[in-house]
Structure formats: C-alpha cells, structure tokens
Design a protein around this motif. Structure first.
Motif, PDB file in Angstrom:
ATOM      1  N   TYR A   1      71.781 -59.852  25.339  1.00 47.81           N
ATOM      2  CA  TYR A   1      71.576 -58.668  24.605  1.00 47.81           C
ATOM      3  C   TYR A   1      71.566 -57.589  25.348  1.00 47.81           C
TER       4      TYR A   1
ATOM      5  N   CYS B   1      73.443 -54.925  25.994  1.00 46.29           N
ATOM      6  CA  CYS B   1      73.511 -53.466  25.101  1.00 46.29           C
ATOM      7  C   CYS B   1      72.616 -52.486  25.288  1.00 46.29           C
ATOM      8  N   LYS B   2      71.146 -52.362  25.995  1.00 44.70           N
ATOM      9  CA  LYS B   2      70.746 -51.605  26.167  1.00 44.70           C
ATOM     10  C   LYS B   2      70.117 -51.787  28.251  1.00 44.70           C
TER      11      LYS B   2
ATOM     12  N   ILE C   1      77.708 -58.441  20.930  1.00 41.44           N
ATOM     13  CA  ILE C   1      77.467 -58.347  22.181  1.00 41.44           C
ATOM     14  C   ILE C   1      78.965 -57.875  22.690  1.00 41.44           C
TER      15      ILE C   1
ATOM     16  N   SER D   1      80.043 -54.597  21.589  1.00 42.98           N
ATOM     17  CA  SER D   1      79.267 -53.894  22.705  1.00 42.98           C
ATOM     18  C   SER D   1      80.182 -53.371  23.808  1.00 42.98           C
TER      19      SER D   1
END
Length: 311
Positions: free
Chosen positions: A120, A124-125, A218, A221
């Motif tokens: 994740y 996502c980051k 996930i 995104s």
C-alpha cells in the motif's frame, strides 16, 4: 493411586484408515514437504545473498518463507512418520506442544497484513516509501507479528490445557486440532467453543477482510498510473492476494463454524499446512522477474565457483 479416567495420551486415526492409500499419500506428502523446504530455503538464500533484493518487500518475503518451512515442519514430518508407523499414539503434553507450535506459527501469518501495508505504501505513497518503511519500522512490524502469533497461541493453549479428558481418547485427525479435542473433553465446551471460534475463526475472517479491502484500495489508486505501473502493481499484488486466499480460506473453513468436525476438515488442514507452504515459493517467483534474475545470477555464481574448485 492414579485416576484410571485421566487420559494422558491420544490415538490419532490419521488422514485415512485405508493402509494402501495411506502409504501412497505419505509418499506424496514427503515429496511435497521436501519441495516446501527446498523451495522456501532457495528464496531465503537468494534474498540474503542478492544485493538487488534489499527492499522491505523482500525482507518480509524472506520471513514468510522461513515461516512456511517452520509451520509445515510442525505438522508434516509427524504426519508422514505416523502414516508409516503402526503406532500413532501421542502424549497429552506432546499434543499440547503441537497445538501451541501450530497456532504460534500460524498466528504469525498476520505478517501478510504487514506485506499488504508495505505494498500500500509503495504504490499509494511512493515518495514517502523509504521514510515510512525504514529498517526500524520493518523490524517493529515483524516483531509485532511475532508477538501477535504468541498471544494467539497462548490463548488457545490456555483454553485447551485446562480441559479434563477422561475418555475416549481417539482423535479422528492426523494432528491435535482444537475441535476434535473439544469433542473429547468430559465437560460442557459450548462456551469454550465460542471463545475458540472468536480467537481463530473470527480472527481469520477479520484479517482476510482487511487484506481484501486493502488490495481493493490499492487497485483503486492505480487509475492514474501508466500501463507499465499498472501491470507491475497487478503482478505483485496478484501474487500476494493468491497467498492470502490460499492461507486464510482453509483457516476460515476450519474455525469459523460452531464446534463440529467434518470429513473435509482433513483436506483443509492438508491444504493449509502442506500445499500452501509448497506453492508460496512458486507464486512469488514465477511472476517476479527480480527474484528469477537473482536466482539465475546466484546459480551462475555457484557454477563458476564449482568450476574453479574442479580446476
């Protein structure tokens, strides 16, 4: 004088009572267990020796491979030996020890949540990945998985160790499992059975739903990602999700129902303890070019060293 009704040992009936089928299955399980140990150890050695596999994902994969070997080793060797032996008697203490080890290493399987969190953050980051998934955080998450497994196993053992067993002492299974033992206890186990379901079945179901939800987040995104980023993420998450399904579906089936045993319980236990640990190395390597390339490089290095020694 010792109480004659106090059971100190149990007789395991095994996976089947057909002697010919039992011999065939024991040979199959032995081959599968050898593949489990070798396959997972290859992953451990590859990740440890390869400089290109230094990300947190492979750190957790190494631990998962080690976990697969230990979890399978708690069950498979004894099952194989019992299948070839005329005596399948196990002591009460031995039964409790197997139960503790089985649920300890199975409980540490919550490492799959850690692996989902790692994916994740990576997807996502990505800009904060190295900061969030620092070596200290990885060790902390890994330690949390160990503590979680220990607490889960300790609770199960606390439930079972206090039960009085006064006969019969025949367990229709190849391992000391919770529900068959509850059926042999000479007391009302209805409340205790609900607590076992809460600690095992509900826990498995909750973790499974959390993992599914995390992978849905996930995938959602990834809408703005390029086709190459989408393909790589799907490949990685697909492998993780396959392992999640293989691990938790048998667990849910075994422990989410009221206290009862079914003929298919043995097949689910075999899937959870032998088949899934054997398939995990294949799942994580066949769709991961980085691991495959690292294995090839390791193989070439060993081949080169071998030629030097032969010269």
């Amino acid at each position: 004088m010792e109480n004659p009704k106090n059971v100190t040992e149990f007789i395991l009936l095994g996976i089947t009572e057909n002697p010919e089928l039992l011999k065939m299955l024991s040979a199959v399980f032995l081959i599968m267990y050898v593949f489990t140990v070798l396959g997972n150890l290859v992953i451990v050695v590859t990740v440890i020796t390869s400089q290109s596999l230094r990300s947190p994902m492979y750190f957790f994969l190494t631990f998962l491979s080690f976990l697969d070997v230990t979890y399978s080793s708690v069950i498979a060797p004894k099952m194989i030996v019992d299948s070839l032996s005329k005596s399948t008697v196990t002591s009460l203490k031995g039964c409790m020890a197997q139960l503790l080890a089985e649920h300890f290493f199975g409980g540490v399987g919550i490492i799959l949540i850690v692996m989902a969190y790692d994916r994740y953050v990576a997807i996502c980051k990505p800009l904060h990945y190295s900061t969030i998934m620092s070596p200290q955080m990885c060790c902390l998450l890994l330690g949390g998985a160990w503590v979680g497994g220990f607490i889960h196993a300790a609770i199960q053992l606390l439930f079972m160790y206090q039960l009085p067993f006064c006969g019969p002492n025949v367990i229709d299974h190849f391992i000391c499992n919770l529900f068959p033992l509850l059926k042999l206890a000479c007391m009302d186990t209805h409340t205790l059975g609900l607590l076992v379901i809460l600690n095992s079945g509900v826990m498995c179901m909750t973790i499974f739903l959390i993992l599914i939800a995390s992978y849905v987040v996930i995938l959602c995104s990834l809408k703005s990602c390029s086709s190459e980023g989408w393909r790589k993420a799907i490949s990685t998450c697909g492998s993780h999700l396959t392992v999640v399904v293989l691990f938790f579906v048998p667990c849910i089936f075994l422990y989410v129902w009221p206290v009862a045993t079914y003929p298919i319980d043995k097949a689910m236990a075999v899937s959870d303890s032998i088949i899934t640990p054997m398939l995990n190395p294949l799942i994580y390597t066949l769709r991961n070019s980085e691991v495959i390339n690292a294995m090839r490089k390791l193989g070439k290095q060993r081949s080169f060293v071998g030629k030097q020694w032969s010269c």
